[in-house]
Write a protein that holds these residues in place. Structure first.
Motif, PDB file in Angstrom:
ATOM      1  N   UNK A 183      58.512  -8.849  11.896  1.00 55.34           N
ATOM      2  CA  UNK A 183      58.555  -9.082  13.334  1.00 55.34           C
ATOM      3  C   UNK A 183      58.348 -10.550  13.651  1.00 55.34           C
ATOM      4  N   UNK A 184      57.535 -11.186  12.828  1.00 54.97           N
ATOM      5  CA  UNK A 184      57.248 -12.582  13.104  1.00 54.97           C
ATOM      6  C   UNK A 184      58.387 -13.486  12.682  1.00 54.97           C
ATOM      7  N   UNK A 185      58.809 -13.296  11.458  1.00 55.79           N
ATOM      8  CA  UNK A 185      59.800 -14.225  10.942  1.00 55.79           C
ATOM      9  C   UNK A 185      61.167 -13.906  11.523  1.00 55.79           C
ATOM     10  N   UNK A 186      61.349 -12.664  11.862  1.00 53.07           N
ATOM     11  CA  UNK A 186      62.656 -12.235  12.348  1.00 53.07           C
ATOM     12  C   UNK A 186      62.383 -11.458  13.640  1.00 53.07           C
ATOM     13  N   UNK A 187      62.017 -12.178  14.692  1.00 52.71           N
ATOM     14  CA  UNK A 187      61.463 -11.522  15.867  1.00 52.71           C
ATOM     15  C   UNK A 187      62.452 -10.537  16.488  1.00 52.71           C
ATOM     16  N   UNK A 188      61.897  -9.480  17.046  1.00 47.30           N
ATOM     17  CA  UNK A 188      62.741  -8.481  17.679  1.00 47.30           C
ATOM     18  C   UNK A 188      63.487  -9.128  18.842  1.00 47.30           C
ATOM     19  N   UNK A 189      64.646  -8.589  19.118  1.00 49.61           N
ATOM     20  CA  UNK A 189      65.473  -9.164  20.184  1.00 49.61           C
ATOM     21  C   UNK A 189      64.824  -8.913  21.535  1.00 49.61           C
ATOM     22  N   UNK A 204      49.558  -4.300  32.283  1.00 50.14           N
ATOM     23  CA  UNK A 204      49.924  -5.216  31.194  1.00 50.14           C
ATOM     24  C   UNK A 204      50.286  -4.384  29.970  1.00 50.14           C
ATOM     25  N   UNK A 205      51.556  -3.998  29.838  1.00 49.29           N
ATOM     26  CA  UNK A 205      51.946  -3.084  28.747  1.00 49.29           C
ATOM     27  C   UNK A 205      51.712  -3.671  27.362  1.00 49.29           C
ATOM     28  N   UNK A 206      51.537  -4.975  27.277  1.00 39.52           N
ATOM     29  CA  UNK A 206      51.277  -5.589  25.974  1.00 39.52           C
ATOM     30  C   UNK A 206      49.904  -5.194  25.430  1.00 39.52           C
ATOM     31  N   UNK A 250      62.263  -5.488  25.651  1.00 39.96           N
ATOM     32  CA  UNK A 250      62.296  -4.881  26.977  1.00 39.96           C
ATOM     33  C   UNK A 250      62.258  -3.362  26.879  1.00 39.96           C
ATOM     34  N   UNK A 251      62.982  -2.857  25.881  1.00 37.53           N
ATOM     35  CA  UNK A 251      63.054  -1.411  25.695  1.00 37.53           C
ATOM     36  C   UNK A 251      61.654  -0.865  25.353  1.00 37.53           C
ATOM     37  N   UNK A 252      60.986  -1.565  24.441  1.00 37.49           N
ATOM     38  CA  UNK A 252      59.638  -1.149  24.067  1.00 37.49           C
ATOM     39  C   UNK A 252      58.707  -1.220  25.275  1.00 37.49           C
TER      40      UNK A 252
END
Lengths: 310, 310, 310, 310
Positions: B254-260, B65-67, B265-267
């Motif tokens: 990150x919250x208001x303007x969430x990463x794509x 679970x990479x998260x 996926x890259x992360x």
């Protein structure tokens, strides 16, 4: 070094308590079993070894948690029913769900080798089913409360009808692929829009398969429960949905005037002794339930050798 | 055979969604491990084999679970921290908790034989650690949300302080019993009301044990995380609790303007590649965190061989 | 006649506790206010009497519950913000929400006659606004937790942007109907697909209305809060979203090392004394917040007459 | 000015859905009514004006929300029962609770003057009951689910037994104070350890009061419901707890095979027409319920003038 400075973080913990006097169903599902079944080469449409492993793990859970009355499994899912008046873990949801999931997982991994026996290093086939750290089987789970006996019965019927629908589809689909030589896409296309009778017809006319002769484990799923002496329909009165009230006053009494701890322990002990069986049987119709009133009442039945003379 | 008649039972299901923008901690606990550790003859006060098994299972979960950013374990419990902005399973609580619990259990059972190697049938000792269906290890679990970085740090500090307190007690207690010849009751009585310095003194004066020389795994517990090149304290600025705001704007963004999805996926992929390590180290002071800013930011750090010249 | 026989029913009650260290927003909404505003002949697009009644009721709530830092209202809705570290009703959700809803409703009904003065029986118009048991104003409500200052700011910005969007639309729509003689359907059709600049243009070119000259209460909504001496932007440092960390350590400290009951009472008392004002002002940009650091810190500011010399 | 940038804050909102097929009870309680009743000079031990105001407000709520079957009130609390199969607000808890609380509050404030008529400025007594913005009456509330008819009956019995216990105590207490000249502390001391019969005896021997002759509104509380033609006990069969199954199949059917929207509207309409009455009557024994089967079934009864010939 006192810990009091940090202990306030405990205030962020929450315990959800499941509503009393409701039937609790914990349903577990295999995670990514589509991929896992390919990885280990499960047979299609049904792999009896994998199903038996599910049933063994479920039996382990039912034995480990006597508060579970009955469990029903199909494919990579299993539903465990806890007695309406259970006070297991004070009905804390997380504790109940994670305990069932963890017990099931432990047994599933532990029993793997029993169900997929590892032959000597003779061939790749055998090797394929060796459990591998890269692809360990895991299950997620959830708990749902059902306020009435009818709701619970309908839940179990829902799962068994689902079993039937999926198995008929899969049986036909894989017959078309494995024996009919179709690609999976073609088979899928072929079955689009068909109803049950169409699929029965395909099986019979093209492959000489009478669906009704397929193993009951595939068609009906598996029911795991404590078995006692069956009751006569006549002697017990109806215990189906129509007669759903039969023991409700009892249930009510149990709630308002809870059984003593000693009684509870006694029941627990009696349950521990009872034989846990696995059947592949219709649980939609009333018959199954009428013959086994203990599944509803939560009280132990009569020992099997105490069968009434008919 | 349509299933629609029964499908209404689905309306009884509930999904709890964990509050967004909070750190999620899943803590699992061994069920009945007091009994289980006796059954399998775990050594007292610490059995390095059992602790390593815990760490292996935790490493398995962190890899699967990479998260999960970091995990902290002591005795038969482990806490897994999910990134503040994780959307794993849409933050559905039951799904997150049961997946962690099931993955941990599967790995624990699967790796058992690695950590408790089964010698040839030479003696009872070896036999004693053979996993047995009667006593399978299981874990329960729960999820807790922490709204701020400080709350999360305090949670982890709480667990590590607890580790220290318990281990000092247990080390002294078992020294009194095993080397001092006391009964367990006498040892308990003897330690009543003592503070840390008393126990250190007992260990030193009576048994020649300098507690600070005890293995760090026992004294500090185990920390499992992805390791990258350490950052200088100077270069990164403080990332401790005092400087807790350092990346909060980022978090906010990150919250208001969430990463794509592509970035996510890259992360995820970068994290999968990173090396997961197990350390026995202080996580209460800021140093650990200042050197590893990726644990807070959730973004991958620099590869280890990219270490800055000091 | 003992009551113990029935008291078990208490076990069915549940208390949801809102996550600590999060900002709590209680938002109330008028129920069926479309119908109600027709019934009582509210003026379109804005009835200042009705808006003032909302503001009076909100002021009443803010005065009655000192834990509320700020409230923002538009149309028939109002949002009340409770301090991040509030322990009001032990953060029990139902208690907090229903208390706010009930206090607001009570004040709204009680103050109705003040805002819709009942003239002597001279005409039907006056009669139309007499409160009637058949159409009592009621409000529903909900509580939402926001874990960070930025989330809270974004929530309030969301409501104020919504106010702007709706009011520009309504102003243009009713100009077309009331002054332009269009039917409501025609006006709706006319505005379909228009953007803000289109509506500004319509107002200006067809009705000579400069939207920016419309009353601020309509364009910005209403902000109710305790007023103290404004702070200089320079002296306080930024308190906007970018500088969101400014008082987070304090907040953190407040949580881990909670203020004493005496201090809390003192703050409560200070708050009770502070003047509660109603402004129609931009709360999206940082300026408003930078000048009023007490809205974030929860501590009372300096008295108004203690204004710093610039 | 798009709002999309801030709209993510909506993801922090949660809707709790109350478990289907359970009876929903919303109980509201006066906030700080001890203080409020002093402030407005409510008479002790019971103020009929205040109780009638509660009943009027409750009647308003029952009329406004036809899904409410029955309401029971005592002192400054009222419980509202929603039909087991209600889909009001999709069973969203916050919406249901706040709507009941707000409707009750609005009616209570609105009807105040009717129940506490403001005499001309002749005396301080009359003036004392003028509603004042400093002391507006407010109510909090909560919702509880009861899975079975017996649980619901037990809940209502619990409240009525509570009414009896409290009223007997208060009646005796205030007799000692008002007529016996005791201080409140002395009266409290005097009653310590007494049982019901003791209090009855005190009332009778010292004050010539036969408790059973006290007004039923005080002794039994108030029951608000839609009245239809009473049914014979014989003709309907038992509808008490023992016969709790009588309509359960119906309930079950209603769930699995929900009534059509048209039918629901029809029932709603029929209910709106029915007369809502307030009685002070025993609701613990079966009789009340057997005579009024519509309270359980949720279907309208026969019109009152359609009384069966006995």
């Amino acid at each position: 070094m006192a810990n009091s400075k940090y202990e306030y973080v405990r205030n962020f913990e929450r315990d959800e308590i499941l509503l009393p006097n409701t039937w609790i169903v914990v349903r577990i599902d295999g995670r990514g079993f589509h991929k896992l079944s390919s990885y280990y080469g499960f047979r299609k449409p049904n792999d009896p070894r994998a199903l038996r492993l599910m049933n063994r793990a479920a039996t382990h859970v039912v034995l480990a948690i006597p508060e579970i009355t009955i469990a029903y499994g199909v494919s990579d899912e299993y539903s465990f029913v806890l007695q309406r008046d259970t006070t297991l873990f004070d009905r804390r949801k997380d504790k109940i769900v994670t305990t069932v999931v963890s017990s099931f997982t432990a047994a599933y991994v532990f029993e793997w080798n029993e169900c997929f026996p590892q032959e000597a290093a003779t061939g790749s086939q055998a090797e394929g089913t060796t459990l591998n750290t890269e692809m360990l089987p895991t299950f997620d789970g959830r708990a749902v409360c059902y306020p009435s006996w009818e709701n619970l019965r309908d839940y179990l019927s829902w799962r068994q009808v689902d079993c039937h629908i999926n198995n008929l589809y899969n049986t036909t689909f894989w017959a078309l692929v494995q024996q009919g030589g179709m690609t999976q896409t073609a088979a899928e296309e072929h079955l689009k829009g068909t109803v049950s009778s169409d699929k029965n017809e395909i099986l019979w006319s093209r492959f000489g398969v009478n669906y009704n002769n397929e193993p009951e484990m595939y068609r009906k799923g598996s029911v795991v429960f404590r078995e006692y002496a069956l009751e006569d329909e006549a002697s017990t009165g109806k215990d189906g949905k129509e007669g759903m009230a039969a023991d409700d006053p009892g249930v009510g009494t149990a709630t308002s005037d809870p059984i003593s701890k000693r009684q509870a322990d006694k029941i627990r002990k009696a349950r521990r002794k009872a034989k846990v069986v696995t059947e592949h049987i219709d649980i939609i119709r009333d018959e199954f339930w009428v013959q086994r009133p203990w599944l509803r009442s939560g009280k132990p039945g009569r020992p099997v050798d105490d069968q009434p003379v008919s």
